[in-house]
Design an enzyme around this catalytic site. Structure first.
Site, short mmCIF file in Angstrom:
data_model
loop_
_atom_site.label_atom_id
_atom_site.label_comp_id
_atom_site.label_asym_id
_atom_site.label_seq_id
_atom_site.Cartn_x
_atom_site.Cartn_y
_atom_site.Cartn_z
N HIS A 102 0.88 -1.17 0.00
CA HIS A 102 0.00 0.00 0.00
C HIS A 102 0.92 1.22 0.00
CE1 HIS A 102 -2.42 -2.95 2.37
NE2 HIS A 102 -3.48 -2.35 1.85
N ASP A 105 2.36 1.96 3.34
CA ASP A 105 3.30 0.98 3.91
C ASP A 105 4.73 1.41 3.65
OD1 ASP A 105 1.06 -0.61 4.23
OD2 ASP A 105 1.50 -1.87 2.48
N GLU A 233 -10.96 -6.53 -4.28
CA GLU A 233 -10.81 -7.63 -3.31
C GLU A 233 -12.07 -7.72 -2.45
OE1 GLU A 233 -7.00 -7.96 -1.32
OE2 GLU A 233 -8.01 -8.77 0.44
N GLU A 269 -9.33 -13.49 -1.43
CA GLU A 269 -8.58 -13.92 -0.24
C GLU A 269 -9.29 -15.09 0.42
OE1 GLU A 269 -6.92 -10.95 2.48
OE2 GLU A 269 -7.65 -12.21 4.11
N ASP A 297 -5.06 -13.96 -2.44
CA ASP A 297 -4.35 -13.80 -1.18
C ASP A 297 -4.56 -15.12 -0.45
OD1 ASP A 297 -3.66 -11.23 -1.81
OD2 ASP A 297 -4.84 -10.27 -0.25
N ASP A 308 -10.74 -11.74 10.92
CA ASP A 308 -9.81 -11.75 9.78
C ASP A 308 -8.39 -11.91 10.33
OD1 ASP A 308 -8.73 -11.51 7.32
OD2 ASP A 308 -9.03 -9.36 7.14
N ASP A 340 -1.06 -12.42 2.24
CA ASP A 340 -1.52 -11.27 3.02
C ASP A 340 -1.62 -11.78 4.46
OD1 ASP A 340 -2.68 -9.07 4.08
OD2 ASP A 340 -4.40 -8.99 2.74
C1 XLS Z 1 -7.71 -6.63 4.49
C2 XLS Z 1 -7.31 -6.83 3.11
C3 XLS Z 1 -6.15 -5.96 2.65
C4 XLS Z 1 -6.01 -5.98 1.15
C5 XLS Z 1 -5.18 -4.87 0.61
O1 XLS Z 1 -8.48 -7.38 5.06
O2 XLS Z 1 -7.02 -8.19 2.96
O3 XLS Z 1 -4.97 -6.35 3.28
O4 XLS Z 1 -5.47 -7.19 0.69
O5 XLS Z 1 -5.66 -3.62 0.96
CA CA Z 2 -6.04 -9.30 1.35
CA CA Z 3 -7.60 -10.40 5.35
#
Ligand code: XLS
Ligand code: CA
Ligand code: CA
Length: 438
Positions: A102, A105, A233, A269, A297, A308, A340
Site C-alpha cells: 500500500h 506501507d 478484493e 482472499e 491472497d 480476519d 496477506d
Molecule cells: C484486508 C485486506 C487488505 C487488502 C489490501 O483485510 O485483505 O490487506 O489485501 O488492501
Molecule cells: Ca487481502
Molecule cells: Ca484479510
C-alpha cells in the site's frame, strides 16, 4: 544491506526428506508442472504491510510485541528507508519473485497532501532501484484508504466529496507508482466502503459514488497505459459492518451495472471467502465462471473465532482444492499467490517471518503437485463431466442455444410421457478420491 536477518542464508529447496526448517521441502522453483515451472505457476508475493509494518499490536497490549529496529526510528522517512532495506533483503533471501504494498506501507503520510505525495514519490524511486538491484518484481500496488481517521466513514463512499477527492489523489498516485514499478495488477480493497448503521447512511448515494470512483480509476488506468487489470478484493465485513464488496458474485453484479467487467477482475482472499460463508474454491470458481479471476491472497482465517486473522495457509486438502480449481480455470495470468499473512504476535523473532513464508510456500507447492496429479488422473473431471453430459447432447444444446421455448420444453415431457430417474451425485466417492491424492 540490512543485518536484521543476519545468519539466515538464501532459502534453498532441499526436498521432502530435509529436516532443515529453513529450507523448502516442496517448492522447487525450477520443477516443471504441467508445462510450466513452479515459479511461473505460483508467482509468490510477500506483502509489505503485515510483514514489515505491523508491530504486533493488539487492543489488549500497551504496545507492539515485535519491537523491530525500524519501528524505533523517530524520523519517518529514515524509518521507511530502513524498512525498505530489510524488506528487499527478506524478499531476496526467501526467493519470492514478487511483493505487494500500500502507498502508506512504504512512505509516511506527510503534514499536507503535497508532502505525502513527495514522500511517496521519493520512496517509489528507492523501490525502483531496489527492484533493479534484486530482480524482485511488483505483483500489485494499492492505496491505503482505511487507516487514517479521515476515512472513518469510507473513502469513495464517504458522505463528504472532499474525502472522496483525497482518496482519488491516493489512488492516482498509487496507480502512477504501480505503472512506474512495472506492477502486474492494481488492487482495490474497500475496507471502509460499507456502513455501520443504515440510520445515518444513504446507501443509494454511496453505491453511486463507488461506481463513479471505480469508473474514474478505470479511465485513468487507460490514460496512463497501466497494462494489468484493476482487481477488487471482496470481503463481507471488518472493519465496516456491511461491506459493499461482500463476495465475488456481488462484485460481479456491481461491475456489470457500471459496465466495468472487462477491465476489472477480483483478488480473492481465502479468509474473506470464509468470512462471507463461502469456501475459497467457491469464490475462485465464481470468478472463473464470470471471467473475472485475477489473483489470490492465500491466507486463512480461524474457523473458531470468525475474525480476519490473516494466517499463513497450512491445510493441505483445502489448499489443494483451491489450486486444482485455479489450474482447471487456466491458472494465473497477471495474478499470483500473495501472502496477506502475518505471523502471530507471540512469534517475535526475525526467523519467524521465514518460517511463516516457507510454510505457506511449501503448502502451496504441495497443493500444486496434488492438483497436477488430480488433473493427470482425470477421474474427478470425468465424473463431473459425465454428470452434466446431457447438456452437451442435442436437447441440452437446443435449450442452452435458445432454440426452445418453455412450452416446447414442457411439451417434450408430455410427448415422452415417462419419468426420469435421479442420478447419484457421488459426493463421498469424490471426497475419498481427493483424499487419495493428499
Ligand atoms: C484486508 C485486506 C487488505 C487488502 C489490501 O483485510 O485483505 O490487506 O489485501 O488492501
Ligand atoms: Ca487481502
Ligand atoms: Ca484479510
Amino acid at each position: 544491506m540490512s543485518s536484521y536477518f543476519e545468519g539466515i542464508d538464501k532459502i534453498k529447496f532441499e526436498g521432502e526428506n530435509s529436516e532443515n526448517p529453513l529450507a523448502f521441502r516442496y517448492y522447487d522453483k525450477n520443477r516443471v508442472v504441467l508445462g510450466k515451472t513452479m515459479e511461473e505457476h505460483l508467482r509468490f508475493a510477500v506483502c509489505y504491510w503485515h510483514t514489515f509494518c505491523w508491530n504486533g499490536f493488539d487492543p489488549f497490549g500497551y504496545d507492539g510485541t515485535f519491537q523491530r529496529p525500524w519501528h524505533k526510528i523517530s524520523n519517518p522517512m529514515e524509518a521507511a528507508m530502513a524498512k525498505a532495506d530489510v524488506a528487499f533483503d527478506f524478499f531476496s533471501k526467501l526467493g519470492a519473485p514478487f511483493y505487494c504494498f500500500h502507498d502508506r506501507d512504504v512512505a509516511p503520510e506527510g503534514a499536507t497532501p503535497r508532502e505525502s505525495v513527495e514522500n511517496f514519490k521519493r520512496m517509489v524511486d528507492v523501490l525502483a532501484k531496489k527492484q533493479e538491484e534484486t530482480g524482485i518484481k511488483l505483483l500489485w500496488g494499492t492505496a491505503n484508504m482505511f487507516s487514517h481517521r479521515r476515512f472513518m466513514s469510507g473513502a469513495s463512499t464517504n458522505p463528504d466529496p472532499e474525502i472522496f477527492a483525497m482518496a482519488a489523489l491516493q489512488v492516482k498516485e498509487a496507480m502512477d507508482a504501480t505503472k512506474k514499478l512495472g506492477g502486474a495488477n492494481y488492487v482495490m480493497w474497500g475496507g471502509r466502503e460499507g456502513y455501520e448503521t443504515l440510520i445515518n447512511t444513504n446507501m443509494k448515494s454511496e453505491l453511486e459514488q463507488m461506481g463513479r470512483f471505480l469508473t474514474m480509476a478505470v479511465e485513468y488506468k487507460h490514460k496512463i497505459g497501466l497494462s494489468g487489470p484493476i482487481l477488487i478484493e471482496p470481503k463481507p465485513r471488518e472493519p465496516s459492518k456491511h461491506q459493499y464488496d461482500f463476495d465475488t458474485a456481488t462484485v460481479y453484479g456491481f461491475l456489470k451495472k457500471y459496465g466495468l467487467e472487462k477491465d476489472v477482475k477480483v483478488n480473492i482472499e481465502a479468509n474473506h471467502a470464509t468470512l462471507s460463508g463461502h469456501t475459497f474454491e467457491h469464490e475462485i470458481e465464481t470468478a472463473f465462471a464470470h471471467d473475472i479471476f485475477g489473483s489470490i491472497d492465500m491466507n486463512r482465517g480461524d474457523y473458531q473465532c470468525g475474525w480476519d486473522t490473516d494466517q499463513f495457509p497450512n491445510n493441505i486438502p483445502d489448499t489443494a482444492l483451491a489450486m486444482y480449481y485455479i489450474l482447471q480455470g487456466g491458472g494465473f495470468t497477471t495474478g499470483g499467490v500473495n501472502f496477506d499473512a502475518k505471523v502471530r504476535r507471540q512469534s517475535t523473532d526475525p526467523v519467524d517471518l521465514f518460517h511463516g513464508h516457507i510454510g505457506g510456500m511449501d503448502v502451496s507447492a504441495r497443493a500444486l503437485l496434488i492438483a497436477e496429479a488430480m488433473i493427470k488422473d482425470g477421474r474427478h473431471a470425468k465424473a463431473v463431466a459425465d454428470r452434466y453430459a446431457g447438456w452437451k447432447q442435442e436437447f441440452g444444446q437446443q435449450v442452452l442455444g435458445g432454440k426452445l421455448s418453455l412450452d416446447q420444453v414442457a411439451q417434450r415431457v408430455l410427448d415422452r410421457n415417462t419419468d426420469v430417474l435421479p442420478q447419484s451425485g457421488r459426493q463421498e466417492y469424490l471426497e475419498n478420491l481427493l483424499n487419495r491424492f493428499c
